[in-house]
Design an enzyme around this catalytic site. Structure first.
Site, PDB file in Angstrom:
ATOM      1  N   SER A 130       0.947  -1.235   0.177  1.00  0.00           N
ATOM      2  CA  SER A 130      -0.108  -0.099  -0.177  1.00  0.00           C
ATOM      3  C   SER A 130       0.922   1.322   0.022  1.00  0.00           C
ATOM      4  O   SER A 130       1.944   1.313   0.774  1.00  0.00           O
ATOM      5  CB  SER A 130      -1.228  -0.020   1.286  1.00  0.00           C
ATOM      6  OG  SER A 130      -1.677   1.246   1.423  1.00  0.00           O
ATOM      7  N   HIS A 187      -7.409  -3.797   4.443  1.00  0.00           N
ATOM      8  CA  HIS A 187      -6.935  -2.270   4.570  1.00  0.00           C
ATOM      9  C   HIS A 187      -7.626  -1.399   3.440  1.00  0.00           C
ATOM     10  O   HIS A 187      -7.909  -0.361   3.736  1.00  0.00           O
ATOM     11  CB  HIS A 187      -5.245  -2.515   4.270  1.00  0.00           C
ATOM     12  CG  HIS A 187      -4.790  -1.077   3.744  1.00  0.00           C
ATOM     13  ND1 HIS A 187      -4.939  -0.506   2.561  1.00  0.00           N
ATOM     14  CD2 HIS A 187      -3.882  -0.312   4.443  1.00  0.00           C
ATOM     15  CE1 HIS A 187      -4.323   0.464   2.362  1.00  0.00           C
ATOM     16  NE2 HIS A 187      -3.537   0.711   3.187  1.00  0.00           N
ATOM     17  N   GLU A 191      -9.952   1.727   3.647  1.00  0.00           N
ATOM     18  CA  GLU A 191      -9.596   3.012   2.796  1.00  0.00           C
ATOM     19  C   GLU A 191     -10.850   3.570   2.270  1.00  0.00           C
ATOM     20  O   GLU A 191     -11.140   4.641   2.283  1.00  0.00           O
ATOM     21  CB  GLU A 191      -8.657   2.622   1.800  1.00  0.00           C
ATOM     22  CG  GLU A 191      -8.224   3.731   0.875  1.00  0.00           C
ATOM     23  CD  GLU A 191      -7.370   3.122  -0.228  1.00  0.00           C
ATOM     24  OE1 GLU A 191      -7.363   3.437  -1.435  1.00  0.00           O
ATOM     25  OE2 GLU A 191      -6.274   2.322   0.029  1.00  0.00           O
TER      26      GLU A 191
END
Length: 477
Positions: A130, A187, A191
């Site tokens: 990321s 994740h 987001e």
């Protein structure tokens, strides 16, 4: 020429930037791409002075140039392209060699690849990365999962090229099988939720508060100095401040309100349903993107379906109260979103045997990645206080924030509903908070209805056992 320490296949922007990062950090690297033109664009362009990087025209030459046991990173589109690239590599690899997939692969695909390649004596590391293009070049957050031997082979490289924070590199061994890609999937779900919450704050401030983009840019910049300090708030301020050179207007006002999603958000929602874990903020962010893509339908509907008449913009103390309430609502909603994602990781750890370390996961998200935020240090502290914490909102710090910020959240949601502004992620966060803090929900009626029409049975509050009721007299024959 000495053999290279690592090889990388796939030189689109993320792969090219990661290759440059690896070389800049002192590792010799072989690079290969399906098309020579893209390879040439890298080595004759931004990497022209990279003395430890060498490009190869064929897969055979590429693999032969890497020291054994080989470490090969694949940076191609998720799905079939990953399997196709593995098949091209296999004839040139030997037992003990390691392959790392650094794309956004779906975790079950990674699990299957780990098993298949183990049968051939090869190690496979499914790794979430990321940070976007900038992160890949200067230091991303890295989430590797698979056999420990595979991680051990790549660890010296990954921990060096990852973002560095005060408590170490933003890279750690996540767990076996598809654990790395699973954590990256969640994740990305967080987001999605974070971005949607920010967009809803922008909608309320602009449509109810009457604030323009330059004013909001300053407000967001101020927020980024307090509890909302995060990468997404920082760049939201920069996007709002940007002036289009052709028109002299804020560029954000000229961008078409039509978004899409690449799959990881959808996977997060699907997997949460499989686990039975509620993630309403993330779900709302996903359907908000999907409905935004129906621009033509929305324009037509705006002319056919009536809503509240817009009022004049707020002024004075009413405007300032709205601004302050939006900030507090955004923080409370963000906490709820993280609580949902972390609850999902906790459930997945048990379901899939990943043994996830949530303190370490919060740590490696503190730098390089898109959701990096001051909040993550608080999350580390929460799990240090109670490693078995079932939900982030039960931690004393976070439960206090929810208690003090929820009035603002209710004010913002009520104002948005009254004005006809859709705030599904903020409302979803508030509903999650209210449902989770409720000792009794109306599911007792739900169970009664299910037993009435389908004899699904129910439990009682006053005695042990499973019960079924004949709710009405049987029909006469």
């Amino acid at each position: 020429m000495p053999k290279h320490q690592v090889g990388l296949v796939g030189l689109a922007v993320m792969g090219a930037n990661l290759a440059r990062n690896i070389e800049r950090n002192g590792f010799s690297i072989a690079v290969f791409n399906r098309t020579w033109a893209r390879t040439e664009a890298l080595v004759q362009g931004p990497a022209k002075d990279a003395k430890r990087m060498h490009a190869y025209r064929t897969m055979e030459e590429f693999c032969a140039a890497i020291e054994r046991p080989r470490r090969v990173i694949i940076m191609v589109q998720a799905g079939a392209p990953v399997d196709e690239m593995i098949e091209q590599l296999l004839p040139h690899l030997e037992p003990g060699d390691c392959i790392m997939d650094g794309g956004n692969s779906f975790f079950p695909d990674t699990e299957a690849r780990v098993r298949r390649l183990a049968g051939k004596g090869l190690h496979f590391l499914g790794t979430g990365i990321s940070g976007g293009e900038e992160g890949a070049l200067w230091g991303p957050s890295i989430m590797p999962g698979g056999p420990r031997d595979a991680y051990a082979a790549f660890e010296p490289v990954l921990t060096k090229v990852a973002a560095q924070v005060s408590d170490g590199p933003c890279c750690t061994y996540i767990g076996p099988g598809g654990a790395g890609h699973y954590v990256k999937m969640v994740h990305n779900g967080i987001e999605y939720g974070d971005i949607q919450l920010i967009c809803e704050a922008y909608a309320v401030l602009s449509q109810i508060g009457g604030l323009g983009a330059p004013e909001m840019a300053e407000i967001f910049a101020g927020w980024n100095k307090g509890e909302l300090d995060s990468y997404l708030i920082e760049i939201a301020s920069k996007v709002l401040a940007h002036i289009d050179p052709d028109t002299g207007r804020p560029l954000v006002d000229l961008i078409l309100d039509k978004a899409g999603q690449k799959g990881t958000g959808k996977w997060t929602s699907q997997e949460a349903l499989n686990l039975g874990v509620p993630i309403p903020t993330i779900d709302a962010a996903l359907w908000s993107r999907n409905i935004s893509a129906r621009k033509e339908e929305r324009v037509a509907a705006s002319k056919r379906i009536a809503g509240p008449k817009p009022g004049g913009p707020l002024t004075g103390t009413a405007r300032q109260k709205l601004i302050d309430s939006v900030a507090r609502a955004l923080y409370a909603s963000k906490i709820a979103s993280y609580a949902q994602g972390l609850a999902m990781l906790r459930a997945a750890s048990e379901e899939h045997g990943y043994r996830l370390d949530l303190i370490e996961i919060a740590r490696i998200w503190k730098g390089g990645c898109i959701i990096r935020a001051q909040l993550l240090g608080r999350i580390q502290d929460a799990y240090r206080r109670d490693p078995d914490l079932k939900n982030l909102m039960l931690d004393p710090y976070f439960s206090d924030v929810i208690a003090t910020h929820q009035e603002a959240c209710r004010h913002v949601v009520a104002a948005a509903v009254a004005a006809g502004i859709a705030v599904p992620a903020t409302a979803g966060s508030l509903a999650y908070i209210d449902a989770y803090r409720s000792a009794r929900l109306p599911s007792n009626l739900l169970q009664g209805l299910r037993d009435f029409f389908g004899a699904h049975t129910y439990e009682r509050t006053d005695r042990e056992g499973i019960f079924h009721t004949q709710w009405e007299a049987p029909r006469a024959q």
